[in-house]
Enzyme design. Structure first.
Site, PDB file in Angstrom:
ATOM      1  CB  CYS A 224      58.505  78.779  59.845  1.00 24.72           C
ATOM      2  SG  CYS A 224      57.921  77.243  59.094  1.00 24.72           S
ATOM      3  CB  CYS A 248      39.993  94.458  43.603  1.00 19.03           C
ATOM      4  SG  CYS A 248      39.048  95.934  44.056  1.00 19.03           S
ATOM      5  CB  CYS A 301      57.314  72.271  60.116  1.00 23.98           C
ATOM      6  SG  CYS A 301      57.305  73.581  58.872  1.00 23.98           S
TER       7      CYS A 301
END
Length: 405
Positions: A224, A248, A301
């Protein structure tokens, strides 16, 4: 300040949008794009059929049943450079329903990308996208949400919609596509999908606009987003503190279009079950490099739902019947004197060797051998048959006979 002409143009645009909405709410068959809704896809090859070239995939053996695409619901989070093009591609492909999530508005600074048009400046991205997409394909159903999914209230509503917003009723969407440009939103999508066991595809373009990637995430089965987070996320740094006034990220419509193409291609392969779904595909425009790989989940995780789903997935694998190992047929080694199994074949045949063994071999000193023996001819054999040697005669007698000749 806007001029009178600009305001009048804007009023006219809003009136046109209002009329489209009224037509749609009245249940009209015209979706706003000048054609009626099509109840069933057809493979008929005529200029008026928008699905003829898509249905040709069946005739060519690529997809078994392309019509199934109208039964699928896909949620797209982020309707910017990648997300808007992704939504357009899926709309043209005839997807059943699209859920669009974005809190931003269309600006003139977005015009370097694809899809949006200058006259849509000021509209929310989801609203502008819906208007354009309905014109492209009125057969697609749309659901738009103009909010930031990372806030507490909006996050709960986001989870509710991806778990109950399917075209066919109260059930989860078939796929979630992440097209956001910040890690906070990615982590929110990751948390929601892990909690619900929802398959999703993450996508992104680098700040220098010359690389990008897509990643298929199946909670518990593949890594994930929290299994191997970027350094910014792992360090707990607030992204907002990294932004500077007047600076930007770069943006190229080419890179956006390429990544969106990869994203939709993988989406179609996953939904319609053709080809091979790529779990991670990168793109480097500088070297035209396309790395691909499969990423396993991290047992440590930080997302508790991820580790829980990992355990469930492993238990599921163990419960499956084991496949019987197939006996591999080992090819017999032709010649074991070398590593390549090459058979050494002499150029001389057996008959030639047999004939040569009867030839005349002269007497040589010890250690010296002939390399070749001349085979005996028929004349040699006849001569040998007529030749008799009397062992009783001495050497002197033979020499005397030779002198008398």
């Amino acid at each position: 300040m806007a001029t009178v002409e600009e305001l009048q143009t804007r009023v006219k645009q809003l009136e046109e949008e209002l009329e489209r909405e009224r037509t749609r709410n009245r249940g009209g068959t015209d979706g706003g794009g000048g054609r009626k809704k099509i109840d069933q896809m057809s493979s008929e090859v005529v200029d008026s059929n928008p699905y003829s070239r898509l249905m040709a995939l069946k005739r060519m053996g690529i997809v078994d049943n392309y019509e199934r695409i109208r039964d699928f619901t896909v949620a797209i989070v982020g309707v910017g450079g990648v997300g808007s093009v992704t939504a357009e591609m899926l709309t043209r492909c005839g997807i059943g329903k699209l859920l669009l999530f974005d809190y931003d508005k269309v600006e003139l600074a977005n015009m370097n990308r694809l899809f949006f048009q200058p006259h849509q400046a000021g509209l929310s991205k989801v609203q502008a996208a819906e208007i354009t997409l309905r014109d492209i394909n009125p057969d697609v159903e749309f659901e738009t949400h103009n909010y930031n999914i990372t806030t507490v209230d909006n996050f709960q509503h986001f989870m509710d919609r991806i778990s109950h917003g399917h075209l066919k009723g109260d059930r989860p969407v078939d796929l979630v596509l992440s097209c956001v440009d910040n890690f906070e939103a990615r982590m929110a999508i990751n948390t929601a999908c892990n909690e619900q066991g929802q398959v999703w595809i993450e996508s992104g373009v680098s700040e220098n606009a010359v690389s990008g990637h897509i990643q298929v995430i199946k909670p518990g089965e593949t890594a994930c987003f929290a299994c191997a987070p970027p350094l910014v996320v792992a360090s707990g740094i607030d992204e907002k503190t990294l932004k500077r006034e007047g600076v930007c990220a770069a943006s190229l419509p080419t890179t956006m279009g390429i990544v969106a193409g990869f994203l939709v291609q993988n989406t179609l392969k996953y939904l319609l079950e053709f080809g091979s779904v790529t779990y991670y595909l990168g793109y480097n425009a500088m070297q035209d490099f396309f790395p691909s790989m499969a990423m396993k989940p991290n047992p440590n995780c930080d997302d508790s739902f991820c580790t829980k789903l990992q355990t469930e997935y492993q238990e599921k694998l163990l419960a499956q019947p084991k496949e019987e190992a197939k006996e591999e047929t080992v090819e017999e080694v032709v010649h074991d004197a070398n590593d390549w199994g090459i058979e050494l074949v002499a150029e001389t045949t057996e008959e030639e060797l047999k004939a040569a063994s009867h030839g005349h071999v002269p007497e040589l000193v010890e250690g010296v051998h002939v390399a070749y023996v001349r085979p005996m001819t028929q004349e040699d054999e006849e001569g040998a048959a007529g030749l008799t040697v009397d062992d009783q005669e001495s050497l002197e007698d033979l020499m005397a006979k030779m002198k008398s000749i």
